[in-house]
Each structure stands twice: as C-alpha cells, then as structure tokens.
Design an enzyme around this catalytic site. Structure first.
Site, PDB file in Angstrom:
ATOM      1  N   TYR A  13       0.808  -1.226   0.000  1.00  0.00           N
ATOM      2  CA  TYR A  13       0.000   0.000   0.000  1.00  0.00           C
ATOM      3  C   TYR A  13       0.841   1.276   0.000  1.00  0.00           C
ATOM      4  O   TYR A  13       0.387   2.321  -0.429  1.00  0.00           O
ATOM      5  CB  TYR A  13      -0.937   0.006   1.210  1.00  0.00           C
ATOM      6  CG  TYR A  13      -2.164  -0.849   1.004  1.00  0.00           C
ATOM      7  CD1 TYR A  13      -3.288  -0.333   0.377  1.00  0.00           C
ATOM      8  CD2 TYR A  13      -2.191  -2.173   1.412  1.00  0.00           C
ATOM      9  CE1 TYR A  13      -4.415  -1.109   0.167  1.00  0.00           C
ATOM     10  CE2 TYR A  13      -3.316  -2.966   1.207  1.00  0.00           C
ATOM     11  CZ  TYR A  13      -4.430  -2.426   0.585  1.00  0.00           C
ATOM     12  OH  TYR A  13      -5.539  -3.194   0.372  1.00  0.00           O
ATOM     13  N   THR A 130       6.426   1.832   9.505  1.00  0.00           N
ATOM     14  CA  THR A 130       6.139   2.265  10.875  1.00  0.00           C
ATOM     15  C   THR A 130       6.836   1.307  11.831  1.00  0.00           C
ATOM     16  O   THR A 130       6.703   0.093  11.702  1.00  0.00           O
ATOM     17  CB  THR A 130       4.620   2.225  11.117  1.00  0.00           C
ATOM     18  OG1 THR A 130       4.004   3.000  10.101  1.00  0.00           O
ATOM     19  CG2 THR A 130       4.264   2.777  12.473  1.00  0.00           C
ATOM     20  N   LYS A 215       5.540   9.738  13.955  1.00  0.00           N
ATOM     21  CA  LYS A 215       4.594   8.847  13.271  1.00  0.00           C
ATOM     22  C   LYS A 215       3.705   8.118  14.281  1.00  0.00           C
ATOM     23  O   LYS A 215       2.480   8.061  14.144  1.00  0.00           O
ATOM     24  CB  LYS A 215       5.387   7.832  12.437  1.00  0.00           C
ATOM     25  CG  LYS A 215       4.587   6.679  11.925  1.00  0.00           C
ATOM     26  CD  LYS A 215       3.658   7.096  10.820  1.00  0.00           C
ATOM     27  CE  LYS A 215       2.594   6.055  10.557  1.00  0.00           C
ATOM     28  NZ  LYS A 215       1.833   6.284   9.366  1.00  0.00           N
ATOM     29  N   CYS A 269      -3.009   0.657  10.759  1.00  0.00           N
ATOM     30  CA  CYS A 269      -2.193   1.754  11.277  1.00  0.00           C
ATOM     31  C   CYS A 269      -2.600   2.110  12.695  1.00  0.00           C
ATOM     32  O   CYS A 269      -1.866   1.870  13.644  1.00  0.00           O
ATOM     33  CB  CYS A 269      -2.359   2.960  10.369  1.00  0.00           C
ATOM     34  SG  CYS A 269      -2.108   2.539   8.644  1.00  0.00           S
ATOM     35  N   TYR A 325     -12.379  -1.883   6.845  1.00  0.00           N
ATOM     36  CA  TYR A 325     -12.136  -1.235   8.135  1.00  0.00           C
ATOM     37  C   TYR A 325     -12.630   0.198   8.178  1.00  0.00           C
ATOM     38  O   TYR A 325     -12.758   0.775   9.259  1.00  0.00           O
ATOM     39  CB  TYR A 325     -10.660  -1.341   8.534  1.00  0.00           C
ATOM     40  CG  TYR A 325      -9.745  -0.302   7.930  1.00  0.00           C
ATOM     41  CD1 TYR A 325      -9.153  -0.508   6.698  1.00  0.00           C
ATOM     42  CD2 TYR A 325      -9.468   0.881   8.618  1.00  0.00           C
ATOM     43  CE1 TYR A 325      -8.311   0.452   6.152  1.00  0.00           C
ATOM     44  CE2 TYR A 325      -8.625   1.828   8.083  1.00  0.00           C
ATOM     45  CZ  TYR A 325      -8.053   1.619   6.849  1.00  0.00           C
ATOM     46  OH  TYR A 325      -7.232   2.568   6.321  1.00  0.00           O
ATOM     47  N   ARG A 333      -8.200  -5.485   6.728  1.00  0.00           N
ATOM     48  CA  ARG A 333      -7.274  -5.821   7.817  1.00  0.00           C
ATOM     49  C   ARG A 333      -7.720  -5.220   9.142  1.00  0.00           C
ATOM     50  O   ARG A 333      -8.109  -4.065   9.197  1.00  0.00           O
ATOM     51  CB  ARG A 333      -5.864  -5.318   7.478  1.00  0.00           C
ATOM     52  CG  ARG A 333      -5.243  -6.099   6.345  1.00  0.00           C
ATOM     53  CD  ARG A 333      -3.877  -5.580   6.017  1.00  0.00           C
ATOM     54  NE  ARG A 333      -3.900  -4.206   5.542  1.00  0.00           N
ATOM     55  CZ  ARG A 333      -2.804  -3.522   5.233  1.00  0.00           C
ATOM     56  NH1 ARG A 333      -1.625  -4.060   5.371  1.00  0.00           N
ATOM     57  NH2 ARG A 333      -2.903  -2.291   4.793  1.00  0.00           N
TER      58      ARG A 333
HETATM   59  N1  SAJ Z   1     -12.456   5.830  13.163  1.00  0.00           N
HETATM   60  C1  SAJ Z   1     -13.437   5.984  14.130  1.00  0.00           C
HETATM   61  N2  SAJ Z   1     -13.826   7.245  14.465  1.00  0.00           N
HETATM   62  C2  SAJ Z   1     -13.279   8.355  13.875  1.00  0.00           C
HETATM   63  C3  SAJ Z   1     -12.284   8.188  12.897  1.00  0.00           C
HETATM   64  C4  SAJ Z   1     -11.877   6.914  12.561  1.00  0.00           C
HETATM   65  O1  SAJ Z   1     -13.947   5.007  14.697  1.00  0.00           O
HETATM   66  O2  SAJ Z   1     -13.708   9.455  14.224  1.00  0.00           O
HETATM   67  C5  SAJ Z   1     -12.004   4.487  12.794  1.00  0.00           C
HETATM   68  C6  SAJ Z   1     -12.226   4.149  11.318  1.00  0.00           C
HETATM   69  O3  SAJ Z   1     -13.532   3.681  11.082  1.00  0.00           O
HETATM   70  C7  SAJ Z   1     -11.176   3.109  11.094  1.00  0.00           C
HETATM   71  C8  SAJ Z   1     -10.037   3.572  11.983  1.00  0.00           C
HETATM   72  O4  SAJ Z   1     -10.613   4.433  12.928  1.00  0.00           O
HETATM   73  O5  SAJ Z   1     -11.609   1.837  11.523  1.00  0.00           O
HETATM   74  C9  SAJ Z   1      -8.891   4.281  11.273  1.00  0.00           C
HETATM   75  O6  SAJ Z   1      -9.354   5.102  10.223  1.00  0.00           O
HETATM   76  P1  SAJ Z   1      -8.736   6.514   9.804  1.00  0.00           P
HETATM   77  O7  SAJ Z   1      -9.404   6.926   8.554  1.00  0.00           O
HETATM   78  O8  SAJ Z   1      -8.806   7.459  10.920  1.00  0.00           O
HETATM   79  O9  SAJ Z   1      -7.180   6.240   9.585  1.00  0.00           O
HETATM   80  P2  SAJ Z   1      -6.339   5.170   8.725  1.00  0.00           P
HETATM   81  O10 SAJ Z   1      -5.961   4.047   9.626  1.00  0.00           O
HETATM   82  O11 SAJ Z   1      -6.994   4.813   7.448  1.00  0.00           O
HETATM   83  O12 SAJ Z   1      -5.048   6.035   8.378  1.00  0.00           O
HETATM   84  C10 SAJ Z   1      -4.275   6.558   9.439  1.00  0.00           C
HETATM   85  C11 SAJ Z   1      -4.025   8.052   9.182  1.00  0.00           C
HETATM   86  N3  SAJ Z   1      -3.485   8.678  10.376  1.00  0.00           N
HETATM   87  C12 SAJ Z   1      -4.055   9.766  10.924  1.00  0.00           C
HETATM   88  O13 SAJ Z   1      -5.050  10.278  10.489  1.00  0.00           O
HETATM   89  C13 SAJ Z   1      -3.368  10.331  12.132  1.00  0.00           C
HETATM   90  C14 SAJ Z   1      -3.091   8.223   8.004  1.00  0.00           C
HETATM   91  O14 SAJ Z   1      -2.754   9.592   7.846  1.00  0.00           O
HETATM   92  C15 SAJ Z   1      -1.801   7.397   8.230  1.00  0.00           C
HETATM   93  O15 SAJ Z   1      -0.921   7.503   7.130  1.00  0.00           O
HETATM   94  C16 SAJ Z   1      -2.215   5.948   8.361  1.00  0.00           C
HETATM   95  O16 SAJ Z   1      -3.055   5.836   9.503  1.00  0.00           O
HETATM   96  C17 SAJ Z   1      -0.961   5.104   8.518  1.00  0.00           C
HETATM   97  O17 SAJ Z   1      -0.536   4.494   7.526  1.00  0.00           O
HETATM   98  O18 SAJ Z   1      -0.361   5.119   9.597  1.00  0.00           O
END
Ligand code: SAJ
Length: 434
Positions: A13, A130, A215, A269, A325, A333
């Site tokens: 990814y 990471t 990070k 993440c 997810y 995942r």
């Molecule tokens: N989620 C909630 N409530 C929220 C926001 C998210 O329950 O208010 C859940 C989502 O449904 C999901 C999970 O959290 O299951 C994570 O989703 P996400 O969209 O917040 O983040 P990721 O995991 O897709 O991507 C994150 C990002 N990090 C941040 O926003 C700080 C991205 O910028 C990173 O590059 C990525 O992790 C990574 O690769 O580490």
C-alpha cells in the site's frame, strides 16, 4: 544530491504508490518484493491492491520504462524500505497485569539485509515502515554495518514515515507534509533531496528517532481520541442520551473536537501503532494501553446494541453490511466488523455479510453473500458496520421491497432516521440511549 536510480523494497500500500510516483517523475525505479506473483502482476502493468489512481500510475510507469519489478535489489543511489511491520502471531508482552502485542520486525530485518550486498559509499537508505522508537538506530544501523560501511559517515540513513490516508494515497503522497529524520543532519538533508522530487508539502528535517516518534504519536493521538468517543457512546447509552447529538453540541466549543464513535478501530495503522509505544515502554503508557483496550472492546458494545434491538440473538438472521475497516476502501485488515460478525455468531445469530469492495473475500468462519440482495432478503435485521457511500445512498423504499427486515442497526450514523422510518423501518443507532 542527484538521484538517477532508486530501489523500493516492499510493493504494498505504501511502497507501490511511492515507487510509481518516483517513476512518474522521471526516476529509474526498481521495485522489489518477495512475492513472485506480485512481481509478475506489476510487470504486466496490473496491480494487486485497490487504491484510486494507482493502477493508471503503475501502467504509465511500466510503459515509460522507468519502473521495473523484481524479487532482488540491485545497486542504486537510494534504497527505500517500505515493508509491513505486523504483530507477532502468538507472542505477547506482559507488564504489571498488562498484556500487550509485540511488533514483528522480520520484514524490516530481511529488507535491510537484502540491501547489504548492494550498498555503496554515498548511497541513501530510508526506512519508511512504521516502527518502534529507535528502530533506525538500534536495528537497521547494525545490519547495514555488515557492508563494512558506516551509517552517517559512508552512506546516509534516514527514517521518513508515510502518513497518507488509504483511499487518498496518490494525492496525499505529494501534498502532505513530510518528516525526514536523519541519523545525521546530512542524512536528513540528502533524504530531503530525494523526496523533494515529488513532495509539494512542507518537508521537515529532524533526527531519526524523533521522526519515528512523530509517526507513532499521530496515530496514537487519534486512537486515544476515538477511544474517548467510544466510551462516550457507552455513557450516552446508559444515560438515555444521543451521543451523536451530544458530540455535535460539545464540538461547538472552540477548543473541543471529539471524533466519531463506531464499531471499533480497524486498519493496519491506528489499531497497530500505539502498541509499538506500549511494547517499547509499558511502564509509561497506561493511557495508550487502556485506549487500545476500549477500542478493541467496542465490537462487544455493538453486539449489546443489536441485542437491545432484537432480544436474544439465537437463530436471528442478520445482514452485516460492510466488512472493510472504513468507508470506501477494500482493506479488511484488523476490521472491527469482522469481530462483530464472529461475536454475533457466538450468540447464535445467523449472519450473512456483504462487502461491496470485496464480495469474494475469504474470511474464516464468515458467510459472504454473493450479492447485496441475497444478504438482506430473509434477514430479521440489517446491521450497518461501515459507512460506504453506496450504503448511505440506499433508497429506503426500494430496500423495503427487497428485505423482510424492518429493524436497522446503524453503528456509524450512516442512515437518516426520518427517511427509513417513513419507509416502515425502525432504526436503532449505536450510542443512542433515548
Ligand atoms: N475511526 C473511528 N472514528 C473516527 C475516525 C476513525 O472510529 O472518528 C475508525 C475508522 O472507522 C477506522 C479507523 O478508525 O476503523 C482508522 O481510520 P482513519 O481513517 O482514521 O485512519 P487510517 O488508519 O486509514 O489512516 C491513518 C491516518 N493517520 C491519521 O489520520 C493520524 C493516516 O494519515 C496514516 O498515514 C495511516 O493511519 C498510517 O498508515 O499510519
């Protein structure tokens, strides 16, 4: 420093979008992966993952002759390591009653080892995976020293984490701010020279361990804040309050920004990275540890909510909508939806799952429906687990024709009460105790 050829190790990814973006900017890129299947797919101009805009970029890169994929590295000006850092399968750490997951660093170790024979004076090596704090200095540096060259003196070594959001990777890769942590200031500067090839966001130079912490801090911050939203959803339920209404009112305060509750935190993440801090310093991380516990337990709260709607789950037919997810991605995942389905089945429910982005996903113990219609037809209730755009856009009147179910359970605030109730449904939302 000028770069003519770079080698990107790990074509998942992060590695693949990075490799193809460098190629699109005129650099000669060798992408390396241990999977022959992935290499064959890429060399045909096809891709093995879903990410908007990625396929076009890879096709162009292959056609231009700037991008090639192989299973072994070659000499290059720079090496980028972008391999996964998952958990160890069956091993856990223990500290004072806390049981925590441990990082599996084998892919980073073997990626670093694979570079050793090709490392030359003046090269740059960047770790993007990471990783727990101090990985660049304590784990990668000694491996690369086997080349007879010293990091920071004979070649440059830096840590530069990827912070792109799945679903928007191709744009964020270029536009996001980027941190580059060098083992020496010069390493950070040379890292900057490399990423300036395509990064338009601000590039910040620091040391390697700071960059590693940055990070982990970003994703941990988010995890802890989602945990508090999830805890609020349980409190609202207990006190007869609508958590979504309460959060939207609280967020009118100029210094409050509560995130959304939901079925839990998934992906590779946010649900993973906080453990790297806990593993590295369990005595210092009780808050981070407990936030992880709260988010991991949220699928149980979803099941309680379903029971409130349906009573005993024995023999109840439930259509579980969405197993990714998060919305509009095909990544399953660490998905909390998966856990919810298993917990429902444990209570005797008969669950048919539907995931529009991966209808043929092979998930042990989960019955995937071949079509949306099949998943909902005979259901007693529809359970919305991911707010995919196509679920949000469903037409309640049409759905009323297609399913026996009249009960909806919405864990993500994807559906509007009025519209669905007008079509004859009863809608129960997670975190609404009214
Ligand atoms: N989620 C909630 N409530 C929220 C926001 C998210 O329950 O208010 C859940 C989502 O449904 C999901 C999970 O959290 O299951 C994570 O989703 P996400 O969209 O917040 O983040 P990721 O995991 O897709 O991507 C994150 C990002 N990090 C941040 O926003 C700080 C991205 O910028 C990173 O590059 C990525 O992790 C990574 O690769 O580490």
């Amino acid at each position: 420093m000028k770069f003519q050829k770079i080698c990107v190790i790990g074509l998942g990814y992060i590695g693949l979008p990075t490799a193809s973006t460098f190629a699109a900017h005129g650099i000669n890129v060798l992408g390396v992966d241990i999977s022959q299947r992935i290499i064959d797919t890429l060399n045909k101009g096809e891709i093995h993952i879903h990410e908007p805009g990625l396929h076009e970029e890879v096709k162009k890169a292959i056609q231009s002759g700037n991008f090639k994929a192989a299973t072994k590295p070659e000499e290059a000006d720079a090496f980028i390591i972008a391999v996964p850092t998952p958990f160890q399968e069956n091993k856990f750490g223990e500290y004072n009653g806390m049981t925590y997951k441990l990082a599996d660093m084998r892919a980073v170790i073997s990626a670093a080892e694979s570079i050793v024979p090709f490392l030359r004076k003046g090269n740059l090596v960047v770790l993007e995976s990471t990783s727990p704090p101090r990985t660049t200095v304590d784990l990668v540096t000694p491996i690369l020293a086997r080349s007879g060259l010293e990091a920071g003196r004979d070649f440059h070594l830096a840590y530069s984490p990827e912070r792109v959001l799945p679903g928007q990777i191709m744009r964020e890769l270029i536009e996001n701010a980027r941190v580059i942590g060098g083992v020496t200031p010069e390493s950070a500067q040379v890292g900057r020279d490399l990423y300036s090839i395509f990064v338009k966001g601000q590039i910040v130079q620091t040391d390697a361990t700071t960059a590693e912490m940055v990070k982990l801090m970003e994703n941990t911050y988010r995890d802890v804040n989602i945990a508090i939203a999830n805890e609020f959803s349980r409190l609202a339920n207990k006190f007869g309050v609508d958590v979504w209404e309460a959060i939207s009112i609280a967020n009118l305060h100029p210094r409050v920004k509560i995130l959304n509750p939901g079925p839990g935190v998934g992906g590779h993440c946010i649900s993973v990275d906080p453990w790297f801090f806990v593993e590295a310093a369990p005595a210092l991380t009780p808050l981070i540890y407990h936030a992880r516990q709260v988010n991991d337990a949220q699928p149980h709260f979803v099941v309680e909510t379903v029971k409130r709607a349906l009573g005993s789950l024995e023999g109840k037919k439930i259509a579980a909508l969405g197993l990714a997810y998060k919305p509009d991605v095909d990544d399953l995942r660490e998905s909390p939806a998966n856990e919810v389905v298993h917990l429902l089945q444990h209570e005797g429910a008969l669950v048919k799952a539907w995931e529009p982005f991966k209808p043929d996903a092979n998930l042990p113990g989960i019955h995937m429906s071949a079509t949306f219609e099949d998943a909902i037809k005979d259901a007693d209730a529809l359970l919305l687990l991911v707010n995919h755009t196509e679920f949000a856009k469903l037409n309640p009147k049409e759905i009323a024709q297609k399913t026996k179910a009249r009960i909806l359970i919405d864990t993500v605030k994807g559906w509007n009460y009025e519209a669905w109730e007008k079509a004859g449904f009863t809608l129960l939302r997670l975190g609404v105790g009214k």
